[in-house]
Enzyme design. Structure first.
Site, mmCIF file in Angstrom:
data_model
loop_
_atom_site.group_PDB
_atom_site.id
_atom_site.type_symbol
_atom_site.label_atom_id
_atom_site.label_comp_id
_atom_site.label_asym_id
_atom_site.label_seq_id
_atom_site.Cartn_x
_atom_site.Cartn_y
_atom_site.Cartn_z
ATOM 1 N N TYR A 87 -7.746 7.045 2.642
ATOM 2 C CA TYR A 87 -7.347 6.495 1.348
ATOM 3 C C TYR A 87 -8.465 6.716 0.329
ATOM 4 O O TYR A 87 -8.211 7.045 -0.827
ATOM 5 C CB TYR A 87 -7.007 5.005 1.472
ATOM 6 N N ASN A 110 5.761 5.967 -2.288
ATOM 7 C CA ASN A 110 6.122 7.382 -2.220
ATOM 8 C C ASN A 110 7.639 7.512 -2.033
ATOM 9 O O ASN A 110 8.174 7.061 -1.025
ATOM 10 C CB ASN A 110 5.370 8.025 -1.047
ATOM 11 N N CYS A 118 2.704 11.115 3.191
ATOM 12 C CA CYS A 118 1.842 9.934 3.146
ATOM 13 C C CYS A 118 1.411 9.501 4.547
ATOM 14 O O CYS A 118 0.422 8.789 4.695
ATOM 15 C CB CYS A 118 2.525 8.790 2.400
ATOM 16 N N HIS A 119 2.130 9.978 5.574
ATOM 17 C CA HIS A 119 1.746 9.643 6.951
ATOM 18 C C HIS A 119 0.407 10.277 7.335
ATOM 19 O O HIS A 119 -0.214 9.865 8.301
ATOM 20 C CB HIS A 119 2.842 10.060 7.942
ATOM 21 N N GLU A 145 2.750 16.598 14.705
ATOM 22 C CA GLU A 145 1.942 17.618 14.045
ATOM 23 C C GLU A 145 0.731 18.019 14.896
ATOM 24 O O GLU A 145 0.384 19.198 14.971
ATOM 25 C CB GLU A 145 1.499 17.135 12.667
#
Length: 157
Positions: A87, A110, A118-119, A145
């Site tokens: 952040y 978002n 945003c993850h 991912e």
């Protein structure tokens, strides 16, 4: 559409994808969508959830949010696949280095999660904190991912 993180409600307006909602169809959103945009979004999201490093090319229509929130969302969109930022890093990137909490609020607002990733934003210590869709979804997205990245980098896929 069905997804491993629960159903996704995808809304389209004349400019492109305007909303993604975890758990189903977003309320008060247009139900008639340009077929080509919705089909492209469904294809790209399905490929993403199938484990492809998909460069999302579907047009986005981000009309809401404050100037600060839109700046944060642009930074989120630029985070490469399978990478993370804190952040604080996002706050510094938008020129507000002391605004890590405000970045968290912007992430929560978002309108197009997954595509605007945003993850991929974590706490300063690397911990999974804050995610409007629930930490279990954030964990699954990051695991997906990471698995794809490891397979690609080590030739296991």
């Amino acid at each position: 559409m069905a997804a491993p993180i629960d159903a996704l409600g995808v809304a389209v307006d004349d400019g492109g994808i305007c909303r993604i909602r975890f758990g189903g169809v977003p309320p008060n959103q247009a139900v008639s969508a340009p077929d080509e945009v919705m089909a492209r979004a469904a294809d790209e999201l399905a490929r993403y959830f199938a484990g492809e490093d998909v460069p999302f090319t579907v047009p986005l229509s981000v009309t809401g949010g404050s100037e600060f929130e839109r700046a944060v969302w642009r930074q989120l969109y630029a985070i490469p696949y399978a990478e993370m930022r804190t952040y604080g890093q996002i706050a510094a990137a938008v020129g507000e280095p002391d605004a890590a909490r405000a970045v968290g609020t912007a992430c929560n607002r978002n309108p197009i999660p997954v595509i605007i990733p945003c993850h991929r934003v974590v706490g300063a210590d690397g911990k999974l904190v804050g995610f409007g869709g629930g930490l279990w979804r954030k964990k699954l997205l990051l695991e997906l991912e990471a698995k794809v990245r490891i397979e690609r980098e080590f030739g296991l896929g």
